[in-house]
Design an enzyme around this catalytic site. Sequence first.
Site, PDB file in Angstrom:
ATOM      1  N   GLU A  27       0.823  -1.212   0.000  1.00 46.16           N
ATOM      2  CA  GLU A  27       0.000   0.000   0.000  1.00 46.16           C
ATOM      3  C   GLU A  27       0.857   1.262   0.000  1.00 46.16           C
ATOM      4  OE1 GLU A  27      -2.483  -3.206   2.098  1.00 46.16           O
ATOM      5  OE2 GLU A  27      -0.383  -2.589   2.015  1.00 46.16           O
ATOM      6  N   ASP A  96      10.213 -11.742   7.691  1.00 49.36           N
ATOM      7  CA  ASP A  96      10.486 -11.647   9.128  1.00 49.36           C
ATOM      8  C   ASP A  96       9.626 -10.502   9.668  1.00 49.36           C
ATOM      9  OD1 ASP A  96      11.495 -11.749  11.682  1.00 49.36           O
ATOM     10  OD2 ASP A  96      13.336 -10.659  11.192  1.00 49.36           O
ATOM     11  N   THR A 228      -1.985  -8.077 -14.833  1.00 48.68           N
ATOM     12  CA  THR A 228      -0.862  -8.196 -15.753  1.00 48.68           C
ATOM     13  C   THR A 228      -0.628  -9.662 -16.082  1.00 48.68           C
ATOM     14  OG1 THR A 228       0.748  -8.286 -13.943  1.00 48.68           O
ATOM     15  CG2 THR A 228       0.292  -6.117 -14.912  1.00 48.68           C
ATOM     16  N   ASP A 269       2.875  -3.012  -7.763  1.00 44.55           N
ATOM     17  CA  ASP A 269       2.357  -1.800  -7.120  1.00 44.55           C
ATOM     18  C   ASP A 269       2.439  -0.604  -8.066  1.00 44.55           C
ATOM     19  OD1 ASP A 269       1.999  -3.312  -4.755  1.00 44.55           O
ATOM     20  OD2 ASP A 269       4.076  -2.945  -4.183  1.00 44.55           O
TER      21      ASP A 269
END
Length: 326
Positions: A27, A96, A228, A269
């Site tokens: 985001e 992590d 895509t 993104d």
Amino acid sequence: MLLRLSPPGGTPLAQASRLELNVGGAEANVAAALASLGRPTRMVTVLPDNALGRRALTALRGAGVDTAFVGTASGRMGLYYFEPPAGPRPGHVVYDRASSAFAEAEPDQFDFAAALEGAALLHLSGITPALGPRGCALASAAVAAAAQAGVPVCFDGNFRANLWAAWPCDPRERLVPLVERASVLLGNHRDISLLLGREFTGEGEGRRREAAEAAFAAFPKLETIASTSRQVAGAGHHRLAARVDRRDGGWQTEELPITGIVDRIGTGDAFAAGVLHRLLAGADAREAAESGLALAALKHGISGDMTLLPAAELDAFDPGDADVRR
């Protein structure tokens, strides 16, 4: 948000003696890219109250993102380690991020109603609910607040099998209620197969349109689906096409060859930001698909997770012109 730690290209993590740090997060990457394109964006998250959290906050502010609703809490910063692909070796990601300040956050830590004031769109991804029960609660609270405020929702599937496998759940049960609130879905036929629990036959454009029509039938609020298609010829040579579907039809671009790849992380993104940049301006499916493909292609030549390019560079994109501009 999280920090990415990467060894130099061609160095396996198991042999690395130094790591490069980049700030990212699905985001956050979209917000930063849209801000760089001139769209006002606002990030809603929580960061640890330490130097790493401040590093992430600095990156958002540097990109021009409004950080008024970025809170702080005790805890740690989520991390991921990325071993870049090299030659015949594929890239690898090691997460992590368990027990990070964000993964441990509760919905009452956020003022979603205030954050959504004046917003044209709420964007979130499937990575947030994949973090666990608290992530699911955060995503649900955000889309509920958007519904209350009359703000459309854009949901990016961003399916991360390793994150979902880390805790006992059925991803479909967690994701469907979120997509039911969305007007824009970023996801391909595989994402739709997961959501609907069915497979789609055929190949290429036909299968993608079949999947889109099934999603439109299942989710009445859905207006636009963007995706895509990537073909990997080698670590430094990919072919990428983009598609945007509406209820009355769709548009798919030609495949674009991308060579000399510097960094493919964050290209999805960038695609999302390119599509949303045009949709927010009232563009049609073709313009949105071409814009998303252009920004995704440009990201392949940029190190790090974020794509910080001005709108003029996106508008001037020419896949056949990589010469120096003087």
